[in-house]
Motif scaffolding. Sequence first.
Motif, PDB file in Angstrom:
ATOM      1  N   GLY A 189      56.566  41.332  44.809  1.00  0.00           N
ATOM      2  CA  GLY A 189      56.372  40.104  43.973  1.00  0.00           C
ATOM      3  C   GLY A 189      55.648  39.351  45.029  1.00  0.00           C
ATOM      4  N   ALA A 190      54.808  38.982  45.783  1.00  0.00           N
ATOM      5  CA  ALA A 190      53.262  38.377  46.358  1.00  0.00           C
ATOM      6  C   ALA A 190      52.534  38.839  45.718  1.00  0.00           C
ATOM      7  CB  ALA A 190      53.210  38.159  47.616  1.00  0.00           C
ATOM      8  N   VAL A 191      52.304  40.425  45.467  1.00  0.00           N
ATOM      9  CA  VAL A 191      50.981  40.583  44.726  1.00  0.00           C
ATOM     10  C   VAL A 191      51.376  40.700  43.252  1.00  0.00           C
ATOM     11  CG1 VAL A 191      50.083  43.201  44.608  1.00  0.00           C
ATOM     12  CG2 VAL A 191      50.782  42.338  46.450  1.00  0.00           C
ATOM     13  N   LYS A 192      52.691  41.027  42.589  1.00  0.00           N
ATOM     14  CA  LYS A 192      52.805  40.229  41.229  1.00  0.00           C
ATOM     15  C   LYS A 192      52.068  38.866  41.080  1.00  0.00           C
ATOM     16  CE  LYS A 192      55.400  43.631  39.962  1.00  0.00           C
ATOM     17  NZ  LYS A 192      57.428  44.166  39.817  1.00  0.00           N
ATOM     18  N   ARG A 193      52.264  38.130  41.554  1.00  0.00           N
ATOM     19  CA  ARG A 193      52.326  36.423  41.388  1.00  0.00           C
ATOM     20  C   ARG A 193      50.917  36.095  41.755  1.00  0.00           C
ATOM     21  NH1 ARG A 193      56.879  37.313  42.354  1.00  0.00           N
ATOM     22  NH2 ARG A 193      58.825  36.426  41.549  1.00  0.00           N
ATOM     23  N   GLN A 194      50.370  36.990  43.315  1.00  0.00           N
ATOM     24  CA  GLN A 194      49.263  37.233  43.420  1.00  0.00           C
ATOM     25  C   GLN A 194      48.186  36.484  42.153  1.00  0.00           C
ATOM     26  OE1 GLN A 194      46.849  38.718  45.567  1.00  0.00           O
ATOM     27  NE2 GLN A 194      46.179  37.151  46.732  1.00  0.00           N
ATOM     28  N   ARG A 195      48.559  38.659  40.703  1.00  0.00           N
ATOM     29  CA  ARG A 195      47.641  38.776  40.011  1.00  0.00           C
ATOM     30  C   ARG A 195      47.734  38.167  38.835  1.00  0.00           C
ATOM     31  NH1 ARG A 195      50.042  43.982  39.336  1.00  0.00           N
ATOM     32  NH2 ARG A 195      49.328  44.281  41.581  1.00  0.00           N
ATOM     33  N   GLU A 196      49.058  37.097  38.890  1.00  0.00           N
ATOM     34  CA  GLU A 196      49.688  36.255  37.138  1.00  0.00           C
ATOM     35  C   GLU A 196      48.415  35.387  37.825  1.00  0.00           C
ATOM     36  OE1 GLU A 196      50.757  35.019  33.895  1.00  0.00           O
ATOM     37  OE2 GLU A 196      51.065  37.094  34.763  1.00  0.00           O
TER      38      GLU A 196
END
Length: 89
Positions: free
Chosen positions: A75-82
């Motif tokens: 989740g953190a990686v996805k949100r950082q990417r977004e």
Amino acid sequence: MIESFSITKQHNEPAPIGGWFFVGGNMTNEEQQHVIDELQTVIADTQATLQRFEDTGMDKEMPKDYEKLQDILDGAVKRQREHTRVMLG
């Protein structure tokens, strides 16, 4: 210890997504960068915890907790990417 933070959307209404507060294009680049940096801390801390789990065999003893840690990391990686995409967009 990771300091908790929240970011609100327009009109100061929180926009919860899976326990996180996310704002799309309403944030300044500086705010986006702050969130990206905070998420990097979450990512690094979670990766270190996952490694400790693996090194001590806790991944096998506590598989549900290990899976939750993997979900946090994902989740953190996805949100950082977004946030990065929005900032560069």
